[in-house]
Design an enzyme around this catalytic site. Structure first.
Site, short mmCIF file in Angstrom:
data_model
loop_
_atom_site.label_atom_id
_atom_site.label_comp_id
_atom_site.label_asym_id
_atom_site.label_seq_id
_atom_site.Cartn_x
_atom_site.Cartn_y
_atom_site.Cartn_z
N ASN A 205 0.86 -1.19 0.00
CA ASN A 205 0.00 0.00 0.00
C ASN A 205 0.89 1.23 0.00
O ASN A 205 2.10 1.12 0.20
CB ASN A 205 -0.95 -0.04 1.20
CG ASN A 205 -0.18 -0.05 2.51
OD1 ASN A 205 0.51 0.90 2.84
ND2 ASN A 205 -0.26 -1.17 3.24
N LYS A 284 10.61 -15.99 -10.73
CA LYS A 284 9.77 -14.95 -11.32
C LYS A 284 8.71 -15.58 -12.22
O LYS A 284 9.05 -16.41 -13.09
CB LYS A 284 10.66 -13.99 -12.12
CG LYS A 284 9.89 -12.84 -12.69
CD LYS A 284 10.78 -11.91 -13.49
CE LYS A 284 9.91 -10.90 -14.21
NZ LYS A 284 10.64 -10.16 -15.23
N PHE A 318 -4.47 3.03 14.83
CA PHE A 318 -4.69 4.01 13.76
C PHE A 318 -5.64 3.41 12.75
O PHE A 318 -5.61 2.19 12.52
CB PHE A 318 -3.36 4.38 13.08
CG PHE A 318 -2.48 5.21 13.97
CD1 PHE A 318 -1.79 4.62 15.01
CD2 PHE A 318 -2.39 6.59 13.80
CE1 PHE A 318 -1.02 5.38 15.88
CE2 PHE A 318 -1.62 7.35 14.66
CZ PHE A 318 -0.92 6.75 15.70
N1 CTP Z 1 -3.47 -3.78 12.20
C1 CTP Z 1 -2.61 -4.77 12.63
N2 CTP Z 1 -2.51 -5.95 11.94
C2 CTP Z 1 -3.25 -6.17 10.84
C3 CTP Z 1 -4.14 -5.16 10.37
C4 CTP Z 1 -4.22 -3.97 11.08
O1 CTP Z 1 -1.93 -4.56 13.64
N3 CTP Z 1 -3.11 -7.33 10.19
C5 CTP Z 1 -3.55 -2.52 12.97
C6 CTP Z 1 -3.08 -1.29 12.22
O2 CTP Z 1 -1.69 -1.09 12.45
C7 CTP Z 1 -3.92 -0.19 12.81
C8 CTP Z 1 -5.22 -0.88 13.20
O3 CTP Z 1 -4.90 -2.27 13.26
O4 CTP Z 1 -3.39 0.37 14.00
C9 CTP Z 1 -6.35 -0.67 12.23
O5 CTP Z 1 -5.93 -1.04 10.94
P1 CTP Z 1 -6.95 -1.12 9.73
O6 CTP Z 1 -6.24 -1.67 8.53
O7 CTP Z 1 -7.65 0.19 9.61
O8 CTP Z 1 -7.99 -2.13 10.31
P2 CTP Z 1 -8.42 -3.56 9.97
O9 CTP Z 1 -8.74 -4.21 11.28
O10 CTP Z 1 -7.44 -4.25 9.07
O11 CTP Z 1 -9.80 -3.32 9.23
P3 CTP Z 1 -10.17 -3.05 7.68
O12 CTP Z 1 -8.89 -3.12 6.89
O13 CTP Z 1 -11.13 -4.14 7.37
O14 CTP Z 1 -10.80 -1.69 7.68
#
Ligand code: CTP
Length: 393
Positions: A205, A284, A318
């Site tokens: 990302n 690859k 976050f």
């Molecule tokens: N996070 C994490 N491990 C993951 C996914 C997310 O520790 N595999 C943590 C991120 O670092 C952030 C928080 O969870 O602090 C929220 O991340 P986000 O990607 O917004 O939440 P998700 O639970 O993955 O929900 P979604 O992507 O479905 O919105």
């Protein structure tokens, strides 16, 4: 840092002090330059006058309208006196309490913090007389910044180079920051993760890591012992921060849990990939032989696991959302057992990935929302720390 007195002494690095003055000004400080007579041989006072929009002083007194202006008054309201570069000669005079020019006089009269940045030839720096003088300044309470290693103006390689102006600015800012996180063990995660498909391709990302790195720097400035666990970024780890570099979410999971026992506080600013390719190809993949669907496996949720083993730690999450950000983020806070969650809406201008600013809301367990204006991420980091400091025992 509202008012900085920048003392410039005679050395080839004096030209770098012009950039330092610029950086202080750019960061909102009023900068008053004071030069030794030798410094004025290296850089014209007009250079500093142009950059700071006030005269650079060298002499103790200036005749103006037959009235003597006492330059010692320059110290009024000064937040800090920064001597950069500090030559062996001026360091010696400061250590010995001599006041034979405006800068050395100001040093004796200063009741604000004093930052000294020695810069000279390596043999001079290693001379016992200079070493003792530097130690003496430390005993006086001066904050002495170590010189850099590198090629010196005299052509030899060694210690004695003036550090980069941006690093002197950060050192000064850190020296003036109250240490309200002193000794606290903190984990910060930052950046994206990369989930390989084959040796040359990955899922990821656009996170640059800036929010996490800004938090790590701000925490370190405020006295915390920081472990920064970072996915791939182009950022330089802040000075004094232990950095663990990882690629995948699995590696981040292992690194975070490895450091979790001793830690009191976690900022989970990384944009962790939720998915990884079901299979990673060892070679690859050729476009002719690629399948047109991609099997995905769900990565472990690191923060969810930290929430399960939380104990008395504080967990700050976050979230970047595109709709219903307050509700979605509060659900995540409760679901992952967090104390605060910082959320931004990616659709708002200036908020989100790969920009230096963010516009966030801070939500607590009770669901109370504090909506903040658009801010630079560096400034936001300190704001978040002001907020989490209130939760510390
Ligand atoms: N996070 C994490 N491990 C993951 C996914 C997310 O520790 N595999 C943590 C991120 O670092 C952030 C928080 O969870 O602090 C929220 O991340 P986000 O990607 O917004 O939440 P998700 O639970 O993955 O929900 P979604 O992507 O479905 O919105």
């Amino acid at each position: 840092m509202k008012k900085v007195i920048l003392g410039v002494t005679g050395g080839i690095a004096a030209y770098k002090a012009a950039e330092l003055a610029r950086i202080f000004v750019r960061n909102g400080a009023e900068v008053q330059v004071v030069m030794t007579p030798a410094a004025a041989e290296f850089v014209a006072p007009l250079t500093f006058q142009t950059l700071t929009e006030r005269p650079a002083y060298i002499e103790m007194y200036t005749e103006r309208s037959s009235e003597k202006i006492r330059h010692i008054d320059l110290l009024n309201d000064a937040d800090v006196l920064v001597v950069a570069p500090a030559s062996a000669n001026t360091i010696g005079k400061m250590a010995g309490g001599l006041a034979d020019n405006l800068l050395t006089t100001l040093y004796l009269a200063a009741d604000c913090p004093v930052v000294v940045v020695p810069s000279m030839n390596v043999n001079m720096l290693n001379h016992p007389a200079v070493r003792e003088n530097i130690e003496q300044l430390t005993r006086h309470g001066c904050l002495v910044m170590d010189p850099d290693q590198g090629e010196l103006a005299c052509g030899v390689y060694g210690s004695g180079r003036m550090p980069e102006p941006s690093d002197i600015y950060l050192f000064t800012r850190a020296a003036l920051t109250p240490k309200d996180y002193k000794g606290l063990n903190v984990i910060v995660t930052a950046g994206p993760t990369r989930e390989p498909l084959d040796p040359v391709r990955y899922l990821s990302n656009p996170s640059t890591g800036l929010m996490g790195y800004s938090l790590a720097r701000a925490l370190s400035e405020r006295g915390a012992e920081v472990t920064l666990i970072s996915g791939p970024t182009h950022l330089r780890p802040p000075a004094g921060v232990k950095t663990v570099e990882v690629n995948t979410a699995e590696e981040m999971y292992a690194a975070v849990l490895n450091n979790y026992d001793s830690c009191r506080l976690v900022f989970k600013a990384a944009a962790v990939s939720d998915f990884r390719p079901l299979e990673v190809q060892g070679e690859k993949v050729k476009k002719g032989s690629a399948a047109n669907t991609l099997g995905l496996a769900l990565n472990r949720d690191i923060l969810l696991e930290l929430g399960r083993q939380k104990g008395s730690r504080l967990l700050i999450g976050f979230a970047a959302e595109t709709e219903e950000e307050i509700k979605n983020a509060h659900d995540k806070l409760l679901g992952k057992n967090l104390d605060l969650i910082i959320v931004n809406n990616l659709k708002e201008p200036g908020a989100g990935f790969a920009v230096s600013t963010n516009r966030v809301s801070i939500i607590d367990r009770s669901g109370e929302v504090e909506k903040l204006p658009l801010m630079e991420k560096e400034q936001l980091a300190h704001y978040i720390l002001d907020r989490t400091a209130k939760l510390l025992p």
